[in-house]
Design an enzyme around this catalytic site. Structure first.
Site, PDB file in Angstrom:
ATOM      1  N   LYS A 228     -14.039   3.886  15.522  1.00  0.00           N
ATOM      2  CA  LYS A 228     -14.328   5.194  15.681  1.00  0.00           C
ATOM      3  C   LYS A 228     -13.760   5.880  14.235  1.00  0.00           C
ATOM      4  CE  LYS A 228      -9.826   6.290  13.666  1.00  0.00           C
ATOM      5  NZ  LYS A 228      -9.683   7.606  12.337  1.00  0.00           N
TER       6      LYS A 228
ATOM      7  N   GLY B   1       0.274   4.168   3.874  1.00  0.00           N
ATOM      8  CA  GLY B   1       1.329   4.041   3.356  1.00  0.00           C
ATOM      9  C   GLY B   1       2.576   4.397   3.213  1.00  0.00           C
TER      10      GLY B   1
ATOM     11  N   GLY C 222       0.993  -1.033   0.130  1.00  0.00           N
ATOM     12  CA  GLY C 222      -0.282  -0.464  -0.138  1.00  0.00           C
ATOM     13  C   GLY C 222       0.997   0.943  -0.109  1.00  0.00           C
ATOM     14  N   SER C 223       0.819   2.340  -0.539  1.00  0.00           N
ATOM     15  CA  SER C 223       1.317   3.523  -0.760  1.00  0.00           C
ATOM     16  C   SER C 223       0.391   4.945  -1.235  1.00  0.00           C
ATOM     17  CB  SER C 223       2.170   3.409  -2.404  1.00  0.00           C
ATOM     18  OG  SER C 223       1.341   3.113  -3.291  1.00  0.00           O
ATOM     19  N   GLY C 224      -1.335   4.531  -0.218  1.00  0.00           N
ATOM     20  CA  GLY C 224      -1.415   5.729  -0.341  1.00  0.00           C
ATOM     21  C   GLY C 224      -1.072   6.522   1.010  1.00  0.00           C
TER      22      GLY C 224
ATOM     23  N   LYS D 140      -7.096   0.338   9.064  1.00  0.00           N
ATOM     24  CA  LYS D 140      -8.426   1.289  10.177  1.00  0.00           C
ATOM     25  C   LYS D 140      -9.951   0.449   8.953  1.00  0.00           C
ATOM     26  CE  LYS D 140      -5.651   4.516  12.704  1.00  0.00           C
ATOM     27  NZ  LYS D 140      -6.219   5.265  13.112  1.00  0.00           N
TER      28      LYS D 140
ATOM     29  N   PHE E 243     -10.477  -2.930  -0.014  1.00  0.00           N
ATOM     30  CA  PHE E 243      -8.637  -3.717  -1.312  1.00  0.00           C
ATOM     31  C   PHE E 243      -8.468  -5.313   0.066  1.00  0.00           C
ATOM     32  CE2 PHE E 243      -8.484   0.512  -2.146  1.00  0.00           C
ATOM     33  CZ  PHE E 243      -9.988   0.545  -3.874  1.00  0.00           C
TER      34      PHE E 243
END
Ligand code: NAD
Ligand code: G3P
Length: 524
Positions: free
Chosen positions: A384, A146, A141-143, A267, A244
């Site tokens: 949350k 990420g 992941g690279s958001g 999360k 995903f």
């Protein structure tokens, strides 16, 4: 003799002698002479057995300081690493001063924590085993988060080559990105032609789409091939929107090392019909590996800018991976998680226990607290997001802190109720009170995070929150919308809606069935 009284002359002596010893012995010396050690005898009346020598390595190190030519010195177990100039000159970077002060002993099965620092075994495991292999780390992941986590992990891998391979793989969901003219990376010969995000990452070391303006370490390697990125990695860090994760697990299932271990920074929860699963447990089941969870009051852009914050990592070291103070395995092939048989982490790797996870994630700007409450940490982080949306709605409506506080308080009650009802006996209440993953995350999420911001804008602009997500986030994803829908559907399947008025109200506001001003009467 109390080492705190050894003083400066002995420190110099230790520095000098450490040149002829292994780097680990050097670490021990520096630890001892810097006055943090317990009372230590400086000589033995008779030669101890080999195993006693190993168990009492630091005692012998002390003996070695005073008598470097003694038989004890000859018998000291050696690390394969020879002391380097850096070991000699920079003892503060040794494991004693950084790791041990933060990390705690791996907890037993029943969620205990704040246990004594593991000093003995740390030495033993560094000396008894050769650790021919180092942990290879892949971030999936690279958001926004990420990339931030990949950055801090890559910084640590470069700093701890004894434990981790330097290069960190980051799997990137490939897309074409256009560099605007005002970008410092704009190349007139390419113009505004779209370029692959991985190419931009590996060329300019910046994630211009999801984490603009943050220089990334050069040992962070962007990889568009998921299968290639996870190949031979012993550590997998899952960090992408939760929707995903199913597809990711299906793709990598037959390509990961069977002994790989994971941490999920995601999360969210996985819901199917009337079943709910934590993301880390979903990963564990899908891949037949063990996976812990990282969650806390963490706004990616602030951490990427190295503004200080805290986080919580829950990891309950599998029995098959536990090693005694001599570095030998203590498990017998059983597993303490679910019912599956895990492939043990091979002994030629450094152990993966609280110390090592802390080493991998802690930065001067990122303080890690290690616990073993997987359920509490995961649920607090996922649920949350529903409360954050509620707070954004309330604020967008024009109500202020007092109304938001009421929503937060009731939201936290529902999170704890949910955990107790659907994961009975599996949480530690203090996770919610004492950890960053608990109230800390609730507060930051309801005052400055994306779910809060977009729901506030949705009310202010009279738009569906999904519209705001599209226009404001440039491809980033809100986890709160899908989590609200999944949790509401789960609660309906369980006939438990009435006990969760905040969660249920958020779904109805997202669907524009009720208005924000109706919230208070739902609480009666
Ligand atoms: N951003 C934060 O401040 C923050 C902080 C703590 C935790 N988290 C959590 O971290 C997790 C990851 O969030 P993020 O902020 O890194 O992501 P993000 O919302 O910034 O970015 C979305 C990511 O999803 C990827 N993507 C899009 N379509 C995809 C597909 N079909 N398959 C796989 N990937 C796809 C995009 O390439 C991008 O990397 C979430 O669960 C989030 O709640 C975020
Ligand atoms: O920006 P959000 O709403 O996805 O939340 C980010 C983090 O979870 C806050 O701790």
């Amino acid at each position: 003799m109390n080492c705190s009284r050894l003083g400066q002359p002995l420190l110099h002596q230790a520095r000098y002698r450490s040149r002829i010893l292994s780097s680990d012995a050097a670490s021990v010396f520096h630890y001892l002479v810097q006055g943090q050690g317990p009372k230590l005898p400086l000589s033995f009346s008779s030669p101890p057995t080999h195993s006693a020598l190993r168990r009492r390595f630091y005692v012998q190190s002390s003996a070695a300081i005073s008598k470097p030519t003694s038989p004890f010195h000859q018998q000291l177990p050696r690390s394969p690493q020879i002391a380097t100039r850096a070991d000699v000159l920079e003892p503060a970077s040794s494991l004693w001063s950084t790791r041990s002060s933060r990390a705690s002993l791996a907890p037993p099965l029943n969620n205990t924590r704040h246990l004594p620092v593991r000093r003995y075994s740390q030495v033993a495991k560094m000396t008894v085993n050769n650790f021919i292999k180092k942990h290879k780390v892949t971030v999936i992941g690279s958001g926004n988060w990420g990339t931030t986590v990949a950055k801090l992990v890559a910084e640590n891998c470069a700093e701890h080559p004894d434990t981790f391979e330097k290069d960190v793989q980051m799997w990137v969901y490939e897309e074409n990105v256009t560099l605007p003219k005002d970008s410092k990376h704009f190349d007139a010969s390419i113009g505004e032609q779209p370029q692959k995000l991985t190419h931009i990452l590996n060329t300019y070391h910046e994630n211009v789409k999801y984490l603009p303006g943050i220089p990334l370490p050069h040992n962070l390697v962007a990889n568009p091939s998921l299968v290639d990125a996870v190949k031979d990695s012993s550590i997998l860090i899952f960090n992408l929107p939760h929707e995903f994760i199913g597809n990711i697990c299906r793709q990598i299932k037959d390509h990961i090392a069977p002994y790989a271990r994971g941490i999920s920074c995601i999360k969210g929860v996985s819901v199917t019909d009337d079943k709910i699963e934590l993301i880390c447990n979903y990963v564990s089941d899908a891949l037949n590996i063990y996976c812990g969870a990282l969650s806390g009051a963490n706004i990616a852009s602030e951490i990427a800018n190295e503004q200080w914050c805290e986080t919580t990592i829950a990891y309950n070291t599998p029995l098959v991976d536990r090693r005694d103070e001599n570095g030998r395995p203590v498990g017998n092939g059983e597993s303490n998680d679910h019912t599956k048989q895990l492939t043990p982490l091979p002994l030629d790797y450094p152990p993966l226990d609280h110390d090592e996870w802390s080493l991998l994630f802690s930065r001067p700007y990122f303080t890690v607290s290690m616990v073993s409450d997987i359920v509490g940490v995961s649920l607090a982080g996922a649920l949350k997001n529903i409360v954050a949306i509620a707070c954004g709605y309330v604020e967008g409506h024009g109500w202020n802190m007092t109304a938001k506080t009421a929503v937060m308080r009731r939201g936290m009650q529902e999170i704890i109720r949910f955990a107790n009802e659907f994961f009975p006996g599996q949480i530690e209440p203090r996770t919610f009170w004492e950890e960053s993953a608990g109230w800390g995350d609730m507060i930051v999420s309801c005052t400055s995070a994306r779910n809060w911001r977009c729901s506030k804008l949705a009310v202010e602009r009279n738009l569906p929150i999904e519209e705001v997500e599209k226009t404001e986030l440039n491809g980033q994803k809100l986890q709160g919308i899908s989590t609200t829908r999944e949790v509401s559907s789960f609660l309906r399947a369980k006939g438990a809606e009435e006990r969760y008025p905040v969660f249920m109200a958020v779904e109805r506001i997202i669907d524009q069935e009720i208005k924000v001003e109706e919230i208070p009467k739902l609480f009666k």
